[in-house]
Scaffold this active site. Sequence first.
Site, PDB file in Angstrom:
ATOM      1  N   ASN A 148      19.081 -43.288  23.255  1.00 25.14           N
ATOM      2  CA  ASN A 148      19.585 -42.144  22.409  1.00 25.14           C
ATOM      3  C   ASN A 148      18.955 -41.024  22.445  1.00 25.14           C
ATOM      4  O   ASN A 148      19.001 -40.227  21.297  1.00 25.14           O
ATOM      5  CB  ASN A 148      20.044 -42.809  21.064  1.00 25.14           C
ATOM      6  CG  ASN A 148      21.118 -41.650  20.297  1.00 25.14           C
ATOM      7  OD1 ASN A 148      21.702 -40.744  21.091  1.00 25.14           O
ATOM      8  ND2 ASN A 148      21.199 -41.788  19.057  1.00 25.14           N
ATOM      9  N   HIS A 175       3.718 -38.403  30.743  1.00 23.64           N
ATOM     10  CA  HIS A 175       2.739 -37.527  30.799  1.00 23.64           C
ATOM     11  C   HIS A 175       2.385 -36.736  29.489  1.00 23.64           C
ATOM     12  O   HIS A 175       3.003 -36.729  28.614  1.00 23.64           O
ATOM     13  CB  HIS A 175       3.168 -36.118  31.881  1.00 23.64           C
ATOM     14  CG  HIS A 175       3.992 -34.894  31.337  1.00 23.64           C
ATOM     15  ND1 HIS A 175       5.603 -35.164  31.397  1.00 23.64           N
ATOM     16  CD2 HIS A 175       3.683 -34.064  30.583  1.00 23.64           C
ATOM     17  CE1 HIS A 175       5.985 -34.445  30.896  1.00 23.64           C
ATOM     18  NE2 HIS A 175       4.944 -33.404  30.149  1.00 23.64           N
ATOM     19  N   ALA A 215      10.663 -44.997  12.132  1.00 21.89           N
ATOM     20  CA  ALA A 215      11.186 -43.811  12.213  1.00 21.89           C
ATOM     21  C   ALA A 215       9.731 -42.825  12.015  1.00 21.89           C
ATOM     22  O   ALA A 215       9.118 -43.200  11.204  1.00 21.89           O
ATOM     23  CB  ALA A 215      12.189 -43.493  11.299  1.00 21.89           C
ATOM     24  N   LYS A 221      -1.899 -42.169  22.549  1.00 21.32           N
ATOM     25  CA  LYS A 221      -1.998 -42.728  23.960  1.00 21.32           C
ATOM     26  C   LYS A 221      -2.982 -43.711  24.143  1.00 21.32           C
ATOM     27  O   LYS A 221      -3.844 -43.766  23.537  1.00 21.32           O
ATOM     28  CB  LYS A 221      -2.436 -41.561  24.768  1.00 21.32           C
ATOM     29  CG  LYS A 221      -3.971 -41.012  24.426  1.00 21.32           C
ATOM     30  CD  LYS A 221      -4.265 -39.727  25.029  1.00 21.32           C
ATOM     31  CE  LYS A 221      -5.684 -39.162  24.663  1.00 21.32           C
ATOM     32  NZ  LYS A 221      -5.988 -38.186  25.551  1.00 21.32           N
ATOM     33  N   ARG A 237       0.331 -47.724  11.940  1.00 16.11           N
ATOM     34  CA  ARG A 237      -0.333 -48.936  11.503  1.00 16.11           C
ATOM     35  C   ARG A 237       0.670 -49.956  11.266  1.00 16.11           C
ATOM     36  O   ARG A 237       1.705 -49.876  10.900  1.00 16.11           O
ATOM     37  CB  ARG A 237      -1.210 -48.531  10.173  1.00 16.11           C
ATOM     38  CG  ARG A 237      -0.190 -48.645   8.967  1.00 16.11           C
ATOM     39  CD  ARG A 237      -0.739 -48.145   7.637  1.00 16.11           C
ATOM     40  NE  ARG A 237       0.147 -47.909   6.527  1.00 16.11           N
ATOM     41  CZ  ARG A 237       1.332 -47.546   6.412  1.00 16.11           C
ATOM     42  NH1 ARG A 237       1.475 -46.411   7.328  1.00 16.11           N
ATOM     43  NH2 ARG A 237       1.776 -47.593   5.530  1.00 16.11           N
TER      44      ARG A 237
HETATM   45  C1  LIG Z   1      10.060 -49.636  10.181  1.00 14.30           C
HETATM   46  C2  LIG Z   1      11.068 -50.411   9.687  1.00 14.30           C
HETATM   47  C3  LIG Z   1      12.044 -51.194  10.704  1.00 14.30           C
HETATM   48  C4  LIG Z   1      10.812 -51.218   8.653  1.00 14.30           C
HETATM   49  O1  LIG Z   1      11.898 -51.813   8.083  1.00 14.30           O
HETATM   50  P1  LIG Z   1      11.601 -53.057   6.933  1.00 14.30           P
HETATM   51  O2  LIG Z   1      10.549 -54.135   7.675  1.00 14.30           O
HETATM   52  O3  LIG Z   1      12.856 -53.560   6.442  1.00 14.30           O
HETATM   53  O4  LIG Z   1      10.350 -52.452   5.861  1.00 14.30           O
HETATM   54  P2  LIG Z   1      10.707 -51.683   4.650  1.00 14.30           P
HETATM   55  O5  LIG Z   1      11.820 -50.930   4.526  1.00 14.30           O
HETATM   56  O6  LIG Z   1      10.568 -52.907   3.603  1.00 14.30           O
HETATM   57  O7  LIG Z   1       9.343 -50.970   4.371  1.00 14.30           O
HETATM   58  C5  LIG Z   1       8.166 -51.756   4.095  1.00 14.30           C
HETATM   59  C6  LIG Z   1       7.111 -50.593   3.876  1.00 14.30           C
HETATM   60  O8  LIG Z   1       6.902 -49.670   4.956  1.00 14.30           O
HETATM   61  C7  LIG Z   1       7.135 -48.166   4.424  1.00 14.30           C
HETATM   62  N1  LIG Z   1       7.897 -47.599   5.648  1.00 14.30           N
HETATM   63  C8  LIG Z   1       9.225 -48.228   6.267  1.00 14.30           C
HETATM   64  N2  LIG Z   1       9.419 -47.440   7.320  1.00 14.30           N
HETATM   65  C9  LIG Z   1       8.625 -46.351   7.313  1.00 14.30           C
HETATM   66  C10 LIG Z   1       8.464 -45.275   8.303  1.00 14.30           C
HETATM   67  N3  LIG Z   1       9.379 -45.133   9.187  1.00 14.30           N
HETATM   68  N4  LIG Z   1       7.392 -44.535   8.025  1.00 14.30           N
HETATM   69  C11 LIG Z   1       6.396 -44.818   7.124  1.00 14.30           C
HETATM   70  N5  LIG Z   1       6.375 -45.917   6.261  1.00 14.30           N
HETATM   71  C12 LIG Z   1       7.691 -46.561   6.328  1.00 14.30           C
HETATM   72  C13 LIG Z   1       8.188 -48.422   3.160  1.00 14.30           C
HETATM   73  O9  LIG Z   1       8.032 -47.353   2.644  1.00 14.30           O
HETATM   74  C14 LIG Z   1       7.580 -49.660   2.740  1.00 14.30           C
HETATM   75  O10 LIG Z   1       6.327 -49.257   1.926  1.00 14.30           O
HETATM   76  P3  LIG Z   1       5.870 -49.936   0.452  1.00 14.30           P
HETATM   77  O11 LIG Z   1       5.666 -51.319   0.822  1.00 14.30           O
HETATM   78  O12 LIG Z   1       4.623 -49.319   0.477  1.00 14.30           O
HETATM   79  O13 LIG Z   1       7.003 -49.638  -0.413  1.00 14.30           O
HETATM   80  C15 LIG Z   1      12.000 -49.283   9.123  1.00 14.30           C
HETATM   81  O14 LIG Z   1      11.862 -48.854   7.678  1.00 14.30           O
HETATM   82  C16 LIG Z   1      12.365 -48.050  10.168  1.00 14.30           C
HETATM   83  O15 LIG Z   1      11.817 -47.257  10.166  1.00 14.30           O
HETATM   84  N6  LIG Z   1      13.475 -48.366  10.795  1.00 14.30           N
HETATM   85  C17 LIG Z   1      13.948 -47.346  11.927  1.00 14.30           C
HETATM   86  C18 LIG Z   1      15.104 -47.687  12.633  1.00 14.30           C
HETATM   87  C19 LIG Z   1      15.498 -46.700  13.643  1.00 14.30           C
HETATM   88  O16 LIG Z   1      15.064 -45.651  13.630  1.00 14.30           O
HETATM   89  N7  LIG Z   1      16.133 -47.160  14.626  1.00 14.30           N
HETATM   90  C20 LIG Z   1      16.486 -46.466  15.800  1.00 14.30           C
HETATM   91  C21 LIG Z   1      17.890 -46.759  16.270  1.00 14.30           C
HETATM   92  S1  LIG Z   1      19.241 -46.190  15.118  1.00 14.30           S
END
Ligand SMILES: CC(C)(COP(=O)(O)OP(=O)(O)OC[C@H]1O[C@@H](n2cnc3c(N)ncnc32)[C@H](O)[C@@H]1OP(=O)(O)O)[C@@H](O)C(=O)NCCC(=O)NCCS
Length: 253
Positions: A148, A175, A215, A221, A237
């Site tokens: 997407n 790249h 997200a 790299k 991390r």
């Molecule tokens: C990374 C991700 C999968 C984690 O989900 P999860 O396992 O349910 O984790 P949680 O929401 O419980 O978050 C855990 C910790 O990570 C942190 N965190 C979660 N996503 C984060 C991100 N993108 N950046 C920074 N910190 C993040 C939360 O604040 C939380 O911190 P805390 O423990 O200090 O409170 C989710 O937050 C995410 O970013 N999903 C993106 C989905 C997306 O964009 N998909 C694309 C297709 S639509």
Amino acid sequence: MSLMGSRSRKIGRAVWTVWSGFVVESIIFAASVLPAVLFWAWHFRWPYPSNGVRIFVLALAFVPAYLLFAFGLMVFSALITRLLGWRSPPDTEMRIGDLEWPLLRWTRYMVSQHIVRLFAGAFYRSTPVWSFYLKLDGARLGRGVFVNSLALMDHNLLDFGDYVVIGSDVHLSGHTVEAGVVKTGWVRLGNGVTVGTGSVIGIGVTVGENTQVGALSVVPKHRRLEANATYVGVPVRRIDAPEAAAQTALGPP
Ligand SMILES: CC(C)(COP(=O)(O)OP(=O)(O)OC[C@H]1O[C@@H](n2cnc3c(N)ncnc32)[C@H](O)[C@@H]1OP(=O)(O)O)[C@@H](O)C(=O)NCCC(=O)NCCS
């Protein structure tokens, strides 16, 4: 004298690149727009009962004709650039100022991808049709891959497993440009990887199976991310296993 010679050779290569790029893209556009033009020619000869019906049919055909053109653009651009060998060379460095042939072939490949995403990407991104185009343009994609984002470049350096999902506005390409040098490298994502919205994935990155990149994260790299894990942040991390997170803090293995 030799400095002059090298300069004029560079100018010659640049002029050839622009000219050949223009000619090839014109041919790609011509082939893509042909079905719509044929319809247009037929349409103006067809004996409609009134001019109002003729205009209505033309208006009705506009969107399907554009979608057909955009699809044709994806197919012809991918096939013709493949035929001409306009591809990103893997794992290499190209100084922009040298204007050597590999850089110029790469440039034309990038231009062709840019044109496709400009004219077709808005309609087809995140659909199987977009994945079909990426494959035809050189990417190795498994089954059920959804992309997407229009910011995936160097398609022939992308190697994704099954059911990979790339969120919107993810920047992921084979790249990078650093200090006037274009550097390239494969990007490999295992089965079931999700890359979260707005993230940046560097060159030479490998992500293990079923791993999620959160997200707005940055994977620098040449980093290798483990399988079945969750990574977030800038730089990323690992957050799902305390001991793994500690390892990440010490740097890559
Ligand atoms: C990374 C991700 C999968 C984690 O989900 P999860 O396992 O349910 O984790 P949680 O929401 O419980 O978050 C855990 C910790 O990570 C942190 N965190 C979660 N996503 C984060 C991100 N993108 N950046 C920074 N910190 C993040 C939360 O604040 C939380 O911190 P805390 O423990 O200090 O409170 C989710 O937050 C995410 O970013 N999903 C993106 C989905 C997306 O964009 N998909 C694309 C297709 S639509």
